[in-house]
Design an enzyme around this catalytic site. Structure first.
Site, PDB file in Angstrom:
ATOM      1  N   PHE A  91      54.003  88.199 146.297  1.00  0.00           N
ATOM      2  CA  PHE A  91      54.717  87.215 147.117  1.00  0.00           C
ATOM      3  C   PHE A  91      56.151  87.691 147.357  1.00  0.00           C
ATOM      4  O   PHE A  91      56.654  87.677 148.484  1.00  0.00           O
ATOM      5  CB  PHE A  91      54.715  85.858 146.407  1.00  0.00           C
ATOM      6  CG  PHE A  91      55.306  84.739 147.226  1.00  0.00           C
ATOM      7  CD1 PHE A  91      54.492  83.890 147.953  1.00  0.00           C
ATOM      8  CD2 PHE A  91      56.687  84.530 147.269  1.00  0.00           C
ATOM      9  CE1 PHE A  91      55.034  82.853 148.706  1.00  0.00           C
ATOM     10  CE2 PHE A  91      57.235  83.508 148.021  1.00  0.00           C
ATOM     11  CZ  PHE A  91      56.402  82.660 148.748  1.00  0.00           C
ATOM     12  N   THR A 148      46.107  95.940 149.705  1.00  0.00           N
ATOM     13  CA  THR A 148      47.239  96.817 149.405  1.00  0.00           C
ATOM     14  C   THR A 148      46.753  98.003 148.566  1.00  0.00           C
ATOM     15  O   THR A 148      45.877  97.853 147.717  1.00  0.00           O
ATOM     16  CB  THR A 148      48.363  96.075 148.660  1.00  0.00           C
ATOM     17  OG1 THR A 148      47.824  95.502 147.469  1.00  0.00           O
ATOM     18  CG2 THR A 148      48.943  94.962 149.507  1.00  0.00           C
ATOM     19  N   SER A 152      48.831  87.305 137.416  1.00  0.00           N
ATOM     20  CA  SER A 152      48.876  87.106 135.965  1.00  0.00           C
ATOM     21  C   SER A 152      49.565  85.794 135.618  1.00  0.00           C
ATOM     22  O   SER A 152      49.213  85.139 134.644  1.00  0.00           O
ATOM     23  CB  SER A 152      49.664  88.241 135.311  1.00  0.00           C
ATOM     24  OG  SER A 152      49.117  89.470 135.666  1.00  0.00           O
ATOM     25  N   GLY A 206      49.644  87.733 143.002  1.00  0.00           N
ATOM     26  CA  GLY A 206      50.568  87.017 142.130  1.00  0.00           C
ATOM     27  C   GLY A 206      51.972  86.924 142.704  1.00  0.00           C
ATOM     28  O   GLY A 206      52.210  87.221 143.888  1.00  0.00           O
ATOM     29  N   ASP A 207      52.891  86.522 141.847  1.00  0.00           N
ATOM     30  CA  ASP A 207      54.279  86.328 142.264  1.00  0.00           C
ATOM     31  C   ASP A 207      54.916  87.622 142.762  1.00  0.00           C
ATOM     32  O   ASP A 207      55.751  87.611 143.663  1.00  0.00           O
ATOM     33  CB  ASP A 207      55.105  85.793 141.086  1.00  0.00           C
ATOM     34  CG  ASP A 207      54.593  84.445 140.603  1.00  0.00           C
ATOM     35  OD1 ASP A 207      53.908  83.766 141.386  1.00  0.00           O
ATOM     36  OD2 ASP A 207      54.867  84.094 139.453  1.00  0.00           O
ATOM     37  N   GLY A 208      54.523  88.747 142.152  1.00  0.00           N
ATOM     38  CA  GLY A 208      55.101  90.036 142.542  1.00  0.00           C
ATOM     39  C   GLY A 208      54.796  90.361 143.991  1.00  0.00           C
ATOM     40  O   GLY A 208      55.668  90.784 144.754  1.00  0.00           O
TER      41      GLY A 208
HETATM   42  N1  LIG Z   1      46.887  98.703 145.142  1.00  0.00           N
HETATM   43  C1  LIG Z   1      47.849  98.527 144.249  1.00  0.00           C
HETATM   44  N2  LIG Z   1      47.888  99.281 143.126  1.00  0.00           N
HETATM   45  C2  LIG Z   1      48.826  99.093 142.198  1.00  0.00           C
HETATM   46  N3  LIG Z   1      49.829  98.187 142.304  1.00  0.00           N
HETATM   47  C3  LIG Z   1      49.838  97.424 143.408  1.00  0.00           C
HETATM   48  C4  LIG Z   1      48.856  97.553 144.415  1.00  0.00           C
HETATM   49  N4  LIG Z   1      49.124  96.656 145.374  1.00  0.00           N
HETATM   50  C5  LIG Z   1      50.243  96.006 144.994  1.00  0.00           C
HETATM   51  N5  LIG Z   1      50.667  96.464 143.814  1.00  0.00           N
HETATM   52  C6  LIG Z   1      51.836  96.030 143.022  1.00  0.00           C
HETATM   53  O1  LIG Z   1      51.438  95.103 142.014  1.00  0.00           O
HETATM   54  C7  LIG Z   1      52.542  94.243 141.776  1.00  0.00           C
HETATM   55  C8  LIG Z   1      52.148  92.985 141.065  1.00  0.00           C
HETATM   56  O2  LIG Z   1      51.166  92.335 141.743  1.00  0.00           O
HETATM   57  P1  LIG Z   1      50.919  90.773 141.680  1.00  0.00           P
HETATM   58  O3  LIG Z   1      52.145  89.998 141.638  1.00  0.00           O
HETATM   59  O4  LIG Z   1      49.978  90.491 142.813  1.00  0.00           O
HETATM   60  O5  LIG Z   1      50.096  90.564 140.315  1.00  0.00           O
HETATM   61  P2  LIG Z   1      50.578  90.229 138.852  1.00  0.00           P
HETATM   62  O6  LIG Z   1      51.826  90.947 138.543  1.00  0.00           O
HETATM   63  O7  LIG Z   1      49.404  90.465 137.982  1.00  0.00           O
HETATM   64  O8  LIG Z   1      50.841  88.674 138.888  1.00  0.00           O
HETATM   65  P3  LIG Z   1      52.187  87.836 138.605  1.00  0.00           P
HETATM   66  O9  LIG Z   1      53.235  88.433 139.501  1.00  0.00           O
HETATM   67  O10 LIG Z   1      51.830  86.433 138.988  1.00  0.00           O
HETATM   68  O11 LIG Z   1      52.503  87.980 137.148  1.00  0.00           O
HETATM   69  C9  LIG Z   1      53.140  94.027 143.131  1.00  0.00           C
HETATM   70  O12 LIG Z   1      54.515  93.819 143.057  1.00  0.00           O
HETATM   71  C10 LIG Z   1      52.830  95.314 143.874  1.00  0.00           C
HETATM   72  O13 LIG Z   1      53.971  96.141 143.956  1.00  0.00           O
END
Ligand SMILES: Nc1ncnc2c1ncn2[C@@H]1O[C@H](COP(=O)(O)OP(=O)(O)OP(=O)(O)O)[C@@H](O)[C@H]1O
Length: 618
Positions: free
Chosen positions: A259, A226, A389, A255-257
């Site tokens: 998903f 992505t 996260s 992560g959950d986001g």
């Molecule tokens: N290449 C990218 N650059 C920046 N943001 C991105 C990119 N690809 C996806 N995202 C955004 O990052 C958000 C969060 O990602 P993700 O849920 O995978 O990780 P996290 O927030 O660290 O983990 P968690 O949701 O478990 O706390 C996603 O909702 C998505 O919108």
């Protein structure tokens, strides 16, 4: 049944066969005893339909007799060897392991490349174990072991079987592969979405770690990194069903986001039940003197995209929010689609479509005709390899935060139903003052007040990695904002009675929860949980299952007041900080939304509540 050992099949070359027989015989003579216990154990497991039966050499056992049936691969040592059992990835194994693998435990098999073995007899016998193994052919079976010290963790394990005849190895590899191919629940084609910015930015490395397993399992993967927030949503939302139909599912490395983004991409266009009517507060909002919140900001599914999106329209600075927007949760809870689940087995499935009881098409929940929802194909699934996260979806489904474990579950075709909540809010746009409904789906948690603010506050600090939640949580905690809210809900009667039916495993009923002055046991949800497998259906309680409108109206409870936070957990949301989850008794597919309401109280009391939640969870 007794298994008669077949003749060693190294018959092509008499000299070679003699040499190998000597080696095997030597081993047997030297140690002198057969492992008859293993034989008994494995003959009991092997069914009548023996497909293959040969002798091989296995490093830790020496010469073995191996048998393949339609559901099991078994082998036992013809003579005991003193070789240590190898450990895989630091996982301690039971050294007295039975030498058998159910076909359902095997995720891949491969035979070595053919090569010339005519010089085998020239190898001095003393050098047998080091040199001969490099010279002979082999096939390798890929299975897994369960870690005995850490619950839920699986690690891949290889079993190599050596033979001088390449065609024997090939025949075994092909036959085992044919058995694996019969397992229709295993995925063959997956779209893989990797968010390189998830968590500690390790998602690409995580994929490198697990992708060999997918290759061995002969699963075709279409990998997409992505590039921005919403990218995954846009791809899934805009991909035609015709194209998705060729896939068995979408695999998320993140992560959950991420998903939740993929979930929304799948559902928003395809799941179109009637919307609930606007809650009454919207009429009041026209004359409200305090700055109303944007409707979206009331409910934040734990998806960072939601939070980012909200950020631009959020009217911040109010420590006590207007009740103009406070009923959104009420609307959302009323529209909770209690039986939508992500796995076709969990809900009624008919003619290639999912039948989901209709959501209210009125201000209250009304029984209605089912709305049809079709996944691209009946076996379509969403898988997640944790790299984020929090990873609460991965932890709540597999019981651990481990990429290899999740990969193995996915490859073996393990599926679990999953409840999903639909959130509806109303929002005016730049072009129109008219408030239009906005729908989002969430698979883990929705929060208003404290939880929503933590997500909103943490988003601009993504650079901190997972620590952003600690920072944002502390900051929001000290702000100590209060939110007016009116919440309408239906409490399922079973919840009053303490222990709910769960897994038959007594270890799964260990959780304690305060209930007034006494502690009650409740069932914890894990893989093969009784509630989720038996699909205990609470959906009748919301009136979507044929209950008349008046009956279901009587069951609604309404609470109203000032809250520090209003949370709604769809699943237990286990994570590193709360190992048993934010809502420890929540199930993956019980059709219930678990409300967590924290009323106006002092900071100290709130801190106490937060700590108690974590302590109880541990
Ligand atoms: N290449 C990218 N650059 C920046 N943001 C991105 C990119 N690809 C996806 N995202 C955004 O990052 C958000 C969060 O990602 P993700 O849920 O995978 O990780 P996290 O927030 O660290 O983990 P968690 O949701 O478990 O706390 C996603 O909702 C998505 O919108």
């Amino acid at each position: 049944m007794h298994i008669t050992l077949a003749e060693s099949s190294f018959s092509e070359d008499g000299r070679k066969r003699q040499r190998f027989d000597t080696i095997f015989g030597e081993s047997q003579d030297r140690h002198g005893k057969c492992r008859c216990l293993s034989e008994a154990a494995y003959t009991a497991k092997i069914s009548e339909d023996i497909l293959l039966d040969d002798n091989f050499y296995v490093e830790s056992l020496g010469s073995v007799s191996a048998v393949l049936s339609s559901n099991c691969l078994g082998w036992y040592a013809l003579a005991e060897e003193e070789n240590a059992v190898t450990c895989c990835l630091g996982v301690t194994e039971d050294t007295d392991e039975p030498n058998q693998l159910a076909i359902s435990q095997i995720y891949g098999v491969e035979a070595s490349q053919p090569f010339d073995t005519s010089n085998i007899e020239q190898i001095p016998f003393e050098a047998f174990s080091a040199e001969l193994l490099k010279e002979v052919h082999h096939f390798t079976v890929h299975g897994y072991v369960k870690c005995s010290s850490q619950r839920g963790i699986w690690a891949p394990k290889m079993y190599s079987f050596y033979h001088t005849n390449h065609s024997v190895c090939e025949r075994w590899a092909n036959q085992i592969q044919a058995q694996l191919d019969k397992d229709i629940k295993r995925p063959r084609n997956l779209m893989v979405m990797i968010n390189p910015h998830s968590g500690r930015k390790n998602a690409s490395r995580t994929w490198e770690e697990v992708s060999p397993l997918f290759r061995r399992a002969k699963i075709n993967t279409m990998v997409i990194n992505t590039e921005r927030p919403q990218h995954a949503f846009d791809i899934v939302n805009s991909t035609d069903d015709d194209k998705l139909r060729n896939l068995d599912g979408i695999l998320i490395v993140g992560g959950d986001g991420l998903f939740n983004e993929v979930l929304n991409g799948l559902l928003l266009r395809r799941h179109r039940p009637n919307l609930p009517m606007k809650p009454p507060y919207h009429e009041k909002s026209q004359s409200c003197s305090r700055s109303p919140l944007s409707s979206d900001s009331d409910l934040l599914a734990l998806s960072s995209t939601e939070a980012t999106d909200t950020e631009s329209t959020f009217s911040s600075g109010l420590s006590r929010q207007s009740d103009c927007a406070s009923s959104n949760l009420s609307a959302a809870l009323k529209s909770y689609d209690s039986s939508l689940a992500m796995d076709y087995e969990s809900i009624s499935y008919k003619d290639g479509g999912f039948i989901i009881p209709s959501i209210a098409d009125n201000n209250d929940v009304l029984p209605g005709k089912p709305s049809s929802f079709t996944f691209p194909n009946p076996s379509f699934r969403i898988g997640i390899i944790p790299a984020g996260s929090t990873d609460s979806i991965a932890v709540s489904t597999t019981g651990c935060r481990n990429a290899l474990t999740s990969a193995l579950h996915i490859i073996l075709g393990e599926k679990m139903p999953l409840d999903v909540v639909r959130l509806v809010s109303w929002k005016s746009t730049k072009d129109s003052a008219e408030e239009l409904p906005r729908v989002r789906y969430a698979a883990s948690f929705a929060g208003y007040g404290f939880y929503g603010d933590v997500i909103k506050e943490s988003e601009p600090n993504r650079w901190m990695g997972p620590a952003r939640y600690d920072y944002a949580g502390t900051k929001v905690f000290f702000q100590h904002k209060l939110y007016d809210a009116e919440i309408s809900f239906i409490e399922p009667p079973e919840l009053d009675s303490g222990l709910m039916p769960g897994s038959s495993d007594p270890e799964d009923s260990l959780l304690c929860k305060r209930n007034g002055n006494h502690r009650v046991k409740r069932a914890a949800c894990r893989l093969n949980c009784g509630i989720c497998l038996n699909k205990t259906d609470f959906s009748g309680t919301d009136g979507t299952n044929g209950t008349s409108h008046s009956q279901c109206s009587q069951r609604w409870k309404h609470v109203k007041g000032s809250y520090i936070s209003v949370g709604a957990a769809v699943i237990s949301c286990r994570n590193d900080k709360a190992p048993n989850g934010v809502a420890s008794t929540a199930h993956l597919a019980d059709g219930l939304l678990h409300l967590i309401l924290i009323k106006d109280c002092s900071r100290l009391s709130y801190l106490w509540e937060l700590n108690i939640a974590v302590l109880m969870s541990e």
